[in-house]
Scaffold this active site. Structure first.
Site, PDB file in Angstrom:
ATOM      1  N   VAL A 259      43.508  26.150  47.050  1.00 32.11           N
ATOM      2  CA  VAL A 259      44.808  26.361  47.683  1.00 32.11           C
ATOM      3  C   VAL A 259      45.904  25.638  46.900  1.00 32.11           C
ATOM      4  CG1 VAL A 259      46.182  25.847  49.722  1.00 32.11           C
ATOM      5  CG2 VAL A 259      43.879  26.762  49.970  1.00 32.11           C
ATOM      6  N   ALA A 260      45.574  24.447  46.417  1.00 36.65           N
ATOM      7  CA  ALA A 260      46.578  23.663  45.693  1.00 36.65           C
ATOM      8  C   ALA A 260      46.958  24.327  44.384  1.00 36.65           C
ATOM      9  CB  ALA A 260      46.047  22.259  45.442  1.00 36.65           C
ATOM     10  N   GLU A 264      51.199  30.005  45.614  1.00 41.26           N
ATOM     11  CA  GLU A 264      51.487  31.038  46.615  1.00 41.26           C
ATOM     12  C   GLU A 264      52.986  31.237  46.850  1.00 41.26           C
ATOM     13  OE1 GLU A 264      49.823  28.323  47.080  1.00 41.26           O
ATOM     14  OE2 GLU A 264      50.727  27.113  48.658  1.00 41.26           O
ATOM     15  N   ASP A 306      85.240  48.887  27.042  1.00 39.72           N
ATOM     16  CA  ASP A 306      86.451  49.704  27.010  1.00 39.72           C
ATOM     17  C   ASP A 306      87.620  48.780  26.775  1.00 39.72           C
ATOM     18  OD1 ASP A 306      85.056  51.899  27.729  1.00 39.72           O
ATOM     19  OD2 ASP A 306      85.596  51.821  29.848  1.00 39.72           O
ATOM     20  N   ASP A 604      83.721  54.133  32.754  1.00 38.71           N
ATOM     21  CA  ASP A 604      84.282  54.472  34.059  1.00 38.71           C
ATOM     22  C   ASP A 604      84.195  55.957  34.375  1.00 38.71           C
ATOM     23  OD1 ASP A 604      86.130  55.135  32.167  1.00 38.71           O
ATOM     24  OD2 ASP A 604      87.634  53.692  32.794  1.00 38.71           O
ATOM     25  N   ASP A 608      80.554  58.997  30.900  1.00 39.55           N
ATOM     26  CA  ASP A 608      80.030  57.732  30.375  1.00 39.55           C
ATOM     27  C   ASP A 608      78.617  57.471  30.893  1.00 39.55           C
ATOM     28  OD1 ASP A 608      82.303  57.149  28.989  1.00 39.55           O
ATOM     29  OD2 ASP A 608      83.199  55.958  30.588  1.00 39.55           O
ATOM     30  N   ASN A 670      50.233  21.095  39.097  1.00 41.13           N
ATOM     31  CA  ASN A 670      48.874  21.634  39.240  1.00 41.13           C
ATOM     32  C   ASN A 670      47.952  21.118  38.154  1.00 41.13           C
ATOM     33  OD1 ASN A 670      49.747  23.023  41.386  1.00 41.13           O
ATOM     34  ND2 ASN A 670      49.680  25.041  40.455  1.00 41.13           N
ATOM     35  N   GLU A 673      46.851  17.520  38.785  1.00 36.66           N
ATOM     36  CA  GLU A 673      45.832  17.364  39.823  1.00 36.66           C
ATOM     37  C   GLU A 673      44.458  17.840  39.359  1.00 36.66           C
ATOM     38  OE1 GLU A 673      47.123  19.136  43.682  1.00 36.66           O
ATOM     39  OE2 GLU A 673      49.092  18.615  42.868  1.00 36.66           O
ATOM     40  N   ASN A 698      50.137  19.483  47.981  1.00 33.71           N
ATOM     41  CA  ASN A 698      50.561  20.853  47.711  1.00 33.71           C
ATOM     42  C   ASN A 698      51.773  21.223  48.546  1.00 33.71           C
ATOM     43  OD1 ASN A 698      50.361  23.517  46.716  1.00 33.71           O
ATOM     44  ND2 ASN A 698      49.331  24.111  48.614  1.00 33.71           N
ATOM     45  N   THR A 701      55.034  18.757  47.684  1.00 35.46           N
ATOM     46  CA  THR A 701      55.700  18.904  46.400  1.00 35.46           C
ATOM     47  C   THR A 701      56.003  20.362  46.072  1.00 35.46           C
ATOM     48  OG1 THR A 701      53.593  19.011  45.277  1.00 35.46           O
ATOM     49  CG2 THR A 701      54.582  16.850  45.515  1.00 35.46           C
TER      50      THR A 701
END
Ligand code: ATP
Length: 863
Positions: A259-260, A264, A306, A604, A608, A670, A673, A698, A701
């Site tokens: 998970v860390a 996600e 232009d 414009d 174009d 990450n 760790e 997780n 931070t």
């Protein structure tokens, strides 16, 4: 003539509903919240909670449960904000329509058009609802979207007897089709789902929500990281199992680690950065219509722009007039109809030839002089406005002239023909007037109008007139020629005309354009002018703006003579393209792209659109631009100002920079760790963190501080760097170097704290608690380092107030975990002694100088 009253329109809007096709509703907040629980990681964590509870690890189960709850809320808030921001953007780029209400033409959102409204249509408009034509001036529409007919269809206001299929209803304009030529007025007969377009609702125009290349790449990165994480977890688990750790412990630890490592929040953070950046651009008058362009913006190397209205103010004031062999100077300023005519310094009364020239110019114009709060203004095309104003200076008012000689036909102005002709009833007879580019008008003239007579237009005179036009153009004046022909039909009007004279108007450069061009130079972006105007006028203005140095001026005719290969070879030496048609723009874009340039192109007119589509960044004009151009473009300038393009480039660079800051911060964390856990596992040391600690890190931070980094103020020197290569992603060598340094140093420091604590006779729990806290602090310090990948942290270190708040909040939470007794058990913490604090803070602080030294090394090697 008056249209609906605004009261009546409001009633009808209430009664019949808005003019929009039924679209599928977005996701509701509840759905979004529910979706969070469908996340695989959340499900796994919930399983872990269940398992812990089942096996009697009550406190652990509660702790993980609370963390999951916070993670879900955080995820929900992030995605909800992203969704809201996107919705706001969608609303801003909603289409508009011109209708007559209370007797006035006004622009309203297309969704507010009701049955009975009179809509005003002109070239380039998208028809907002089905309407019966009341008036058609050579009106043609493209109905391909409805009938599949690929050629434009001519539309008229006459009655059609009997039944007619959709394709044969020539007096009806259909919602969703596009005006390709001419003008018209129609009364709305059906809106929303009642329109022919609404009936085939299968063709619903879905709002584009394509992912940007960056989003796609990061999506891939996220998946790669997830796979890597699983691999790492597997290795660590197997090693733990072989050492005889209990299986459940291994499983929960593995889940926490996975998970860390999986980022996600990544997609939501990226969307928020993009969306918030895009909202910031709105304040700088840029509307982004396609999200991917935000990234491309930062890589822009050439801006093709232009001239009229973009680099200049588009406030045309006529300064010089050439009629019957005399050159007049005109005094006065802006659109105030006050001023005098003089020849060689002497004020003169308007002569008959001058009056006829001004009458012709005014009758062949659509612009109107209007009274405004402070003085006068014009409504319509500024070029025509200039003519109408100068005529008023001579006492010729447009509405008097129009009443006297009503218009009975016209050939509209296009950028290709560069002229416009109108037919008028003059008593028993008719009179045609034309105005346009001098060389074009001269070509259809055979006679020359004198003071009281007329004569043949000889070759010599032709040359002389062109020479006069050139002299005027060299003073940065835009020159328009005017001619007439009596007693003809509109078809015959543009042959054998009588030349009346020239008018020369000044269109001052926008003061901010000059600065913006200078800024582009610094930022490594080349600015190229592409204009329909005369080459001499264009060159004079380009020089005034500092746009032209050593480059050449090339005309449309010269471009025509070059093949694409020659153009590609020459394209780097051309600074101004003058007297070009929209089709030429496409060739210029192609040539530049062949050279590897990333091209932004403005436009414009309807024609174009192809060039805007082809360009890497199509830029439409918000005020003068047509619906078709806006739809083809990736962004719209709401103030038509060149400087806004440059502002958008700056914002684009800023957004990219912020996503980079976030990624550096998150990935380094990450890495730190995982490396720590890997090293301790391999060295057969005790595990330095508990699953709850990992999950908490997780959340603390990766949540608010990461989000705050994505909102960081852009770096000050963004616009003095060269454009980033289009294909070079975020992970350049210096960035990878910084991440490695940060991650590995963090690992080393935490390992040292852990070993020191163990060696000092502290318990394993205490050693783990200290490692946990030092890891969090390292994250906080690093967040400030990563506000730039090249500049020192001492440059305005606390400029990001969101980051300050986020870190402050996280520190409070951390103190709670450390000092609130009942939180000690779940988080494995304890009230730190003074020595503990000293060791932890000093150890964690070292990450700052280390990263700064790494940046210094990068600066050295790059310099
Ligand atoms: P840019 O592309 O920089 O906006 P532009 O506005 O000069 O340039 P066009 O609008 O295509 O380009 O005009 C091209 C030429 O056509 C002008 O130089 C002028 O001679 C002529 N022209 C412009 N507006 C009108 C008009 N309303 N009626 C007649 N002729 C016009």
């Amino acid at each position: 003539d008056k249209g609906l009253s605004s009261d009546e329109a409001r009633k009808r809007l209430e009664q019949y509903g808005p003019n929009e096709l039924a679209v599928s509703k977005g996701v509701s907040p509840w759905e979004l919240l529910f979706q969070q629980f469908k996340n695989v990681l959340v499900i796994i964590l919930l399983l872990a909670v269940g398992m812990s509870a089942f096996l009697g690890h009550g406190i652990e189960a509660i702790a993980i449960g609370v963390i999951v709850l916070f993670a879900v809320i955080l995820g929900f808030v992030q995605e909800y904000r992203a969704e809201k921001a996107m919705e706001a953007l969608r609303k801003m780029s909603a289409p508009t329509a011109t209708v007559v209400r209370d007797g006035e033409e006004c622009e309203i959102p297309a969704r507010e058009v009701v049955s009975g409204d009179i809509v005003v249509l002109s070239t380039g408009d998208r028809v907002p609802a089905d309407g019966r034509l009341l008036e058609s001036m050579s009106l043609q529409t493209d109905e391909a979207a409805l009938t599949g007919e690929s050629l434009p269809v001519e539309k008229h206001a006459a009655i059609i007897l009997g039944e007619a299929a959709v394709g044969d209803q020539k007096n009806i304009v259909f919602s969703g089709t596009v005006v390709t030529y001419g003008r018209g007025r129609a009364v709305v007969v059906a809106t929303a789902m009642q329109t022919e377009f609404g009936k085939i609702a299968g063709m619903l125009q879905a709002v584009e929500t394509e992912d940007t290349p960056l989003q796609k790449n990061l999506d891939k990165l996220g998946k790669t990281l997830a796979k890597t994480a699983l691999g790492v977890v597997l290795v660590i688990s197997i090693m733990g199992y072989m050492r005889g750790q209990p299986l459940l412990e291994i499983v929960i630890f593995g889940i926490a680690l996975a998970v860390a490592v999986v980022p996600e929040a990544l997609p939501a953070v990226v969307t928020i950065s993009l969306a918030i950046g895009v909202q910031r651009m709105v304040k700088r008058h840029v509307l982004i219509r396609r999200l991917p362009v935000v990234e491309t913006l930062g890589s822009t190397t050439v801006i093709c722009t232009d001239k009229t209205g973009t680099l200049t103010k588009d406030e045309m004031t006529i300064r010089k007039i050439y009629a019957a062999g005399k050159m007049y100077d005109v005094s006065g300023s802006g659109y105030e109809p006050k001023g005098e005519f003089s020849v060689a310094g002497k004020i003169v009364a308007p002569t008959p030839s001058l009056v006829e020239l001004l009458r012709g110019g005014t009758l062949a114009s659509d612009a109107k002089l209007i009274k405004e709060e402070h003085g006068h203004g014009i409504k319509g095309d500024p070029t025509e406005g200039g003519i109408v104003v100068v005529a008023a200076k001579a006492g010729l008012l447009k509405h008097d002239l129009d009443a006297h000689m009503p218009r009975t036909g016209e050939i509209p102005f296009t950028s290709e023909t560069k002229r416009m002709t109108t037919l008028h009833r003059a008593g028993q007879s008719v009179m045609a007037y034309a105005k346009g580019a001098p060389e074009v008008i001269l070509q259809s003239c055979t006679r020359l109008w004198g003071e009281n007579d007329e004569q043949e237009l000889t070759e010599k005179e032709r040359k002389m007139i062109l020479e006069q036009a050139r002299t005027m153009a060299s003073q940065a004046l835009r020159v328009i020629a005017i001619a007439r022909k009596g007693g003809v039909s509109i078809e015959e009007s543009e042959k054998d005309m009588k030349f009346l004279g020239l008018v020369g108007m000044i269109d001052p450069p926008r003061p901010e354009a000059k600065d913006a061009i200078k800024q582009c130079r610094l930022a490594g972006i080349r600015v190229v002018m592409i204009t329909g105007d005369h080459p001499v006028t264009a060159e004079a203005i380009a020089r005034e703006l500092g746009l032209l140095t050593t480059e050449k001026v090339v005309t449309g005719a010269e471009l025509e003579a070059m093949d694409q290969e020659t153009l590609t070879r020459e394209v780097d030496n051309i600074g101004v393209y003058a007297r070009v048609s929209p089709a030429h723009k496409l060739r210029v874009v192609a040539a530049l792209q062949k050279k590897g340039e990333v091209v932004a192109m403005t436009g414009d007119g309807v024609n174009d659109a192809p060039a805007l589509k082809k360009a890497d960044i199509g830029v439409a004009m918000g005020i003068t631009g047509t619906d078709v151009t806006k739809e083809a473009a990736a962004m719209t300038l709401t103030n038509d100002n060149f400087a806004s393009i440059v502002a958008a480039v700056e914002e684009g660079r800023g957004i990219f920079g912020n996503i980079k800051k976030y990624l550096m911060y998150m990935l380094t964390g990450n890495l730190g760790e995982v490396a720590l856990i890997m090293v301790t596992t391999i060295a057969a040391l005790p595990v330095p963190l508990t699953p709850v600690q990992i999950l908490y890190i997780n959340l603390a931070t990766g949540g608010l501080p990461a989000l705050a980094l994505a909102l960081d103020p852009p770096e000050a020197d963004l616009m003095s760097r060269l454009p980033r290569g289009l294909r070079s992603g975020i992970f350049s060598r210096p960035v990878i170097f910084l991440m490695l340094v940060g991650g590995l140093w963090s690992m080393a420091v935490n390992l040292a704290v852990f070993l020191w604590a163990l060696g000092s006779g502290r318990s394993l729990t205490q050693a783990m608690g200290m490692t946990f806290i030092s890891l969090i602090l390292i994250h906080f310090f690093k967040a400030y380092n990563f506000r730039s990948d090249r500049h020192s942290i001492f440059r305005k270190p606390f400029a990001n107030k969101w980051l300050n708040y986020a870190i402050l909040w996280e520190i409070l939470l951390l103190l709670a975990i450390i000092y609130v007794p009942f939180l000690h058990e779940p988080f494995g913490t304890f009230a730190l002694s003074r020595t503990d604090w000293l060791v932890i803070v000093l150890a964690a602080l070292t990450v700052m100088p280390i990263l700064e030294i790494a940046k210094l090394m990068i600066r050295r090697t790059q310099a």
